[in-house]
Motif scaffolding. Structure first.
Motif, PDB file in Angstrom:
ATOM      1  N   LEU A 190       0.879  -1.167   0.000  1.00 25.99           N
ATOM      2  CA  LEU A 190       0.000   0.000   0.000  1.00 25.99           C
ATOM      3  C   LEU A 190       0.918   1.219   0.000  1.00 25.99           C
ATOM      4  N   HIS A 191       0.928   1.915  -1.118  1.00 31.30           N
ATOM      5  CA  HIS A 191       1.836   3.054  -1.268  1.00 31.30           C
ATOM      6  C   HIS A 191       1.077   4.353  -1.031  1.00 31.30           C
ATOM      7  N   ILE A 192       1.682   5.198  -0.218  1.00 33.61           N
ATOM      8  CA  ILE A 192       1.080   6.495   0.118  1.00 33.61           C
ATOM      9  C   ILE A 192       1.908   7.584  -0.556  1.00 33.61           C
ATOM     10  N   THR A 193       1.238   8.406  -1.327  1.00 34.94           N
ATOM     11  CA  THR A 193       1.924   9.475  -2.043  1.00 34.94           C
ATOM     12  C   THR A 193       1.539  10.830  -1.456  1.00 34.94           C
ATOM     13  N   ALA A 194       2.546  11.624  -1.143  1.00 34.06           N
ATOM     14  CA  ALA A 194       2.318  12.989  -0.645  1.00 34.06           C
ATOM     15  C   ALA A 194       1.294  12.994   0.482  1.00 34.06           C
ATOM     16  N   ALA A 195       1.657  12.362   1.577  1.00 38.06           N
ATOM     17  CA  ALA A 195       0.722  12.152   2.686  1.00 38.06           C
ATOM     18  C   ALA A 195       0.122  13.460   3.197  1.00 38.06           C
ATOM     19  N   VAL A 196      -1.138  13.353   3.600  1.00 36.34           N
ATOM     20  CA  VAL A 196      -1.838  14.460   4.257  1.00 36.34           C
ATOM     21  C   VAL A 196      -2.403  13.959   5.580  1.00 36.34           C
ATOM     22  N   HIS A 197      -2.724  14.892   6.458  1.00 33.43           N
ATOM     23  CA  HIS A 197      -3.147  14.533   7.817  1.00 33.43           C
ATOM     24  C   HIS A 197      -4.371  13.609   7.813  1.00 33.43           C
ATOM     25  N   ASP A 198      -5.270  13.819   6.843  1.00 41.17           N
ATOM     26  CA  ASP A 198      -6.503  13.018   6.782  1.00 41.17           C
ATOM     27  C   ASP A 198      -6.244  11.527   6.582  1.00 41.17           C
ATOM     28  N   LEU A 199      -5.049  11.167   6.179  1.00 39.29           N
ATOM     29  CA  LEU A 199      -4.735   9.749   6.002  1.00 39.29           C
ATOM     30  C   LEU A 199      -4.370   9.058   7.311  1.00 39.29           C
ATOM     31  N   SER A 200      -4.260   9.809   8.382  1.00 33.73           N
ATOM     32  CA  SER A 200      -3.941   9.208   9.687  1.00 33.73           C
ATOM     33  C   SER A 200      -5.050   8.242  10.086  1.00 33.73           C
ATOM     34  N   ALA A 201      -4.671   6.979  10.316  1.00 32.30           N
ATOM     35  CA  ALA A 201      -5.631   5.910  10.622  1.00 32.30           C
ATOM     36  C   ALA A 201      -4.830   4.628  10.811  1.00 32.30           C
ATOM     37  N   THR A 202      -5.548   3.528  11.086  1.00 37.62           N
ATOM     38  CA  THR A 202      -4.926   2.204  11.084  1.00 37.62           C
ATOM     39  C   THR A 202      -5.312   1.501   9.786  1.00 37.62           C
ATOM     40  N   TYR A 203      -4.333   0.926   9.124  1.00 45.65           N
ATOM     41  CA  TYR A 203      -4.555   0.251   7.849  1.00 45.65           C
ATOM     42  C   TYR A 203      -4.307  -1.252   8.040  1.00 45.65           C
ATOM     43  N   PHE A 204      -5.277  -2.031   7.623  1.00 45.66           N
ATOM     44  CA  PHE A 204      -5.184  -3.479   7.700  1.00 45.66           C
ATOM     45  C   PHE A 204      -5.189  -4.074   6.295  1.00 45.66           C
ATOM     46  N   CYS A 205      -4.326  -5.062   6.087  1.00 48.97           N
ATOM     47  CA  CYS A 205      -4.521  -5.940   4.940  1.00 48.97           C
ATOM     48  C   CYS A 205      -5.220  -7.194   5.450  1.00 48.97           C
ATOM     49  N   ALA A 206      -5.903  -7.885   4.561  1.00 51.06           N
ATOM     50  CA  ALA A 206      -6.619  -9.094   4.952  1.00 51.06           C
ATOM     51  C   ALA A 206      -6.613 -10.045   3.768  1.00 51.06           C
ATOM     52  N   VAL A 207      -6.353 -11.306   4.069  1.00 54.42           N
ATOM     53  CA  VAL A 207      -6.272 -12.335   3.043  1.00 54.42           C
ATOM     54  C   VAL A 207      -7.484 -13.249   3.164  1.00 54.42           C
ATOM     55  N   ASP A 208      -8.055 -13.614   2.041  1.00 56.24           N
ATOM     56  CA  ASP A 208      -9.276 -14.413   1.994  1.00 56.24           C
ATOM     57  C   ASP A 208      -8.923 -15.848   1.620  1.00 56.24           C
ATOM     58  N   VAL A 209      -8.988 -16.751   2.597  1.00 56.78           N
ATOM     59  CA  VAL A 209      -8.665 -18.172   2.338  1.00 56.78           C
ATOM     60  C   VAL A 209      -9.557 -19.082   3.174  1.00 56.78           C
ATOM     61  N   PRO A 210     -10.515 -19.774   2.542  1.00 56.93           N
ATOM     62  CA  PRO A 210     -11.410 -19.293   1.507  1.00 56.93           C
ATOM     63  C   PRO A 210     -12.693 -18.853   2.196  1.00 56.93           C
ATOM     64  N   GLY A 211     -13.132 -17.677   1.945  1.00 59.35           N
ATOM     65  CA  GLY A 211     -14.325 -17.150   2.591  1.00 59.35           C
ATOM     66  C   GLY A 211     -14.079 -16.662   3.997  1.00 59.35           C
ATOM     67  N   LYS A 212     -12.860 -16.870   4.499  1.00 56.34           N
ATOM     68  CA  LYS A 212     -12.491 -16.372   5.822  1.00 56.34           C
ATOM     69  C   LYS A 212     -11.444 -15.298   5.637  1.00 56.34           C
ATOM     70  N   LEU A 213     -11.677 -14.161   6.241  1.00 57.85           N
ATOM     71  CA  LEU A 213     -10.684 -13.095   6.206  1.00 57.85           C
ATOM     72  C   LEU A 213      -9.743 -13.218   7.390  1.00 57.85           C
ATOM     73  N   THR A 214      -8.456 -13.286   7.101  1.00 57.63           N
ATOM     74  CA  THR A 214      -7.450 -13.223   8.161  1.00 57.63           C
ATOM     75  C   THR A 214      -6.712 -11.907   8.002  1.00 57.63           C
TER      76      THR A 214
END
Lengths: 113, 109
Positions: B74-98
């Motif tokens: 996940l690439h962030i370009t020219a960050a701004v304050h509004d992007l402050s948050a927690t970012y999660f990736c999640a993998v679907d195997v199968p039908g279950k998000l981890t």
């Protein structure tokens, strides 16, 4: 409309109480999910319903009892909870059990005293 | 058992700078999701990546997927304050998000 609603927003209960969390979606999704999220941790899957049948139970203690009365509604019945069960409980739905994007509701913040 | 690992776990960025969050996963999957969560709020879907080489962009965020390397970025370009948050990736195997552990992003002036 990609909205999943949950009630209540906040719930405080004692260890001997019985309460229920409710989740609703009107997107025609046939898969619905319950997740538990502790502070500063990722969501953890609890249950998955597909076409109103329980499809996945991630070894959740029996004090949590899910119910799917119809394709739009998902309940989580709570009984004899422990303080460590305090968390944010998130409901999600998706078109089917293996399809793109689960849409999450706003969550119920549960505190067990 | 599927493992999903994000790094960094904490990211303090200056406004205007670029940075990348990495998400590695341990088993084969052709579906990967990125979600954003603001404090005390629910999860907002950002991207769904469905195939090897998939790239999606929305505003200052761009996500990519390499299924052979089992890696998403996940690439962030020219960050701004509004992007402050927690970012999660999640993998679907199968039908279950981890989910990965989450990356807490703070953007400051």
């Amino acid at each position: 409309d990609t909205e999943v609603t949950q009630t209540p927003k906040h719930l405080v209960m004692g260890m001997t109480n019985k309460k229920s969390l409710k989740c609703e979606q009107h997107m025609g999704h046939r898969a619905m999910y319950w997740y538990k999220q502790k502070a500063k941790k990722p969501p953890e899957l609890m249950f998955v319903y597909s076409y109103e049948k329980l499809s996945i139970n991630e070894s959740v203690p029996s004090r949590f009892s899910p119910e799917c009365p119809n394709s739009s509604l998902l309940n989580l019945h709570l009984h004899a909870l422990q303080p460590e069960d305090s968390a944010l409980y998130l409901c999600a739905s998706s078109q089917e059990i293996r399809t793109d994007t689960q849409y999450f509701g706003p969550g119920t913040r549960l505190t067990v005293l | 058992e599927l493992k999903v690992e994000q790094n960094p776990l904490f990211l303090s960025m200056q406004e205007g700078k670029n940075y990348t969050i990495y998400c590695n996963y341990s088993t084969t999957s052709d579906r990967l999701y990125w979600y954003r969560q603001d404090p005390g709020k629910s999860l907002e879907s950002l991207f769904v990546l469905l195939s090897n080489g998939a790239v999606k962009q929305e505003g200052r965020l761009m996500a990519s997927l390499d299924t052979k390397a089992r890696l998403s970025t996940l690439h962030i370009t020219a960050a701004v304050h509004d992007l402050s948050a927690t970012y999660f990736c999640a993998v679907d195997v199968p039908g279950k998000l981890t989910f990965g552990q989450g990356t807490i992003l703070t953007v400051h002036p």
